[in-house]
Design an enzyme around this catalytic site. Structure first.
Site, mmCIF file in Angstrom:
data_model
loop_
_atom_site.group_PDB
_atom_site.id
_atom_site.type_symbol
_atom_site.label_atom_id
_atom_site.label_comp_id
_atom_site.label_asym_id
_atom_site.label_seq_id
_atom_site.Cartn_x
_atom_site.Cartn_y
_atom_site.Cartn_z
ATOM 1 N N SER A 38 43.371 -14.118 27.867
ATOM 2 C CA SER A 38 42.167 -14.642 28.494
ATOM 3 C C SER A 38 42.251 -16.168 28.668
ATOM 4 O O SER A 38 43.191 -16.670 29.270
ATOM 5 C CB SER A 38 40.940 -14.234 27.671
ATOM 6 O OG SER A 38 39.757 -14.401 28.403
ATOM 7 N N ASP A 186 40.146 -8.236 30.963
ATOM 8 C CA ASP A 186 40.421 -9.209 29.912
ATOM 9 C C ASP A 186 41.194 -8.574 28.755
ATOM 10 O O ASP A 186 40.780 -7.561 28.191
ATOM 11 C CB ASP A 186 39.090 -9.755 29.399
ATOM 12 C CG ASP A 186 39.247 -11.038 28.594
ATOM 13 O OD1 ASP A 186 40.227 -11.141 27.843
ATOM 14 O OD2 ASP A 186 38.395 -11.928 28.728
#
Length: 297
Positions: A38, A186
């Site tokens: 991320s 993510d």
């Protein structure tokens, strides 16, 4: 000194990394390999591309984060529409602006594809919802999608890794051989802190490894309280997120992790003020300086 670095996710809290990187540069500590999930993948990418801490600070300090919250023209005029279409789009924001911005920044350094970097320099973690597994870029490109790294843009990989579920729309990858479309989100839902990428039990360390975790180490020993369906869902997501990570956080490995406990900033606060950005940077710098005084590498 050369080290390998692993950066956790944490959204805008990752501004803390800017201060940490400044402190490391002052101590002449350089990264040979980097990995991240991320927001951690974003900063790992900037490092791999050759950006200095000062260059990154100049870029991110005045960066209008809300410019990444791109939506359709209709949704811009009628904000409620993005919520009405969430069921179909699977995300409030497109994420295209972010990918284009990152591609431009990488191009400034002559970097576009993974093959533009030294072999094994950068690893990015995402989660493939279609294949039900963690995906490591560029390692899994050929095995999972029949795509050569020389044809895959790094910005696309990072875009996949930062796709916070329901916040950004999932990234899509089409397998050119099977025509299977994969939806990626993510990486934090499966591995928010991929220290395991470099620290393997079956192999000796080539160089020191330094992990940077945007939370308190107590999270790995936290016992969730579950008394209703919402708490169960949150606990389920937390379990998935830490499943790959927790078993690697022991007393022996924890000494190589820089923990940054940040509780007063929301990971998705894309309206973060410049003052708060500077405070996060200062926190990262001070904690890193203190950590390096006792780090036995």
């Amino acid at each position: 000194m050369k080290i390998d670095g692993v950066f956790s996710g944490g959204g805008v809290k990752a501004y803390t990394f800017l201060g940490a990187l400044q402190a490391l540069e002052e101590k002449n500590i350089q990264f040979e390999r980097v990995a991240g999930t991320s927001a951690g993948a974003l900063f790992a990418t900037f490092i791999a591309a050759g950006y200095t801490a000062k260059e990154m600070k100049d870029i991110f300090l005045d960066l209008p984060l809300d410019s990444f919250l791109d939506q359709s023209k209709l949704s811009s005029f009628f904000p409620f529409i993005k919520w009405l279409t969430l069921f179909q789009t699977m995300g409030l924001y497109r994420g295209n602006n972010f990918e284009l911005w990152l591609q431009e920044k990488l191009s400034d350094k002559g970097i576009i594809h993974f093959t533009d970097l030294p072999f094994d320099k950068l690893k990015i973690v995402a989660a493939d919802l279609t294949l039900n597994q963690v995906v490591i870029f560029p390692d899994d490109l050929k095995r999972n999608y029949h795509i050569e790294p020389s044809y895959f843009k790094i910005a696309k990989a990072v875009r996949s890794s930062i796709s916070i579920p329901y916040f950004f729309r999932p990234s899509k990858i089409m397998n050119p051989l099977t025509r299977q479309k994969s939806y990626l989100v993510d990486g934090m839902i499966l591995s928010n802190f991929p220290l395991w990428l470099f620290d393997r039990e079956d192999a000796a360390r080539v160089r020191p490894i330094l992990g940077m975790q945007l939370t308190d180490q107590k999270q790995f020993y936290h016992h969730a309280k579950i008394s209703n369906a919402i708490e169960m869902l949150l606990a389920l997501m937390g379990t998935m997120r830490n499943a790959y990570d927790t078993k690697y956080i022991s007393e022996n490995i924890a000494k190589d992790i820089l923990f940054f406990p940040i509780n007063d900033v929301n990971a998705t606060d894309f309206n973060l003020s410049k003052e708060k950005k500077e405070k996060l940077i200062d926190l990262g710098y001070k904690r890193t300086i203190q950590y390096l005084l006792k780090w036995s590498r």
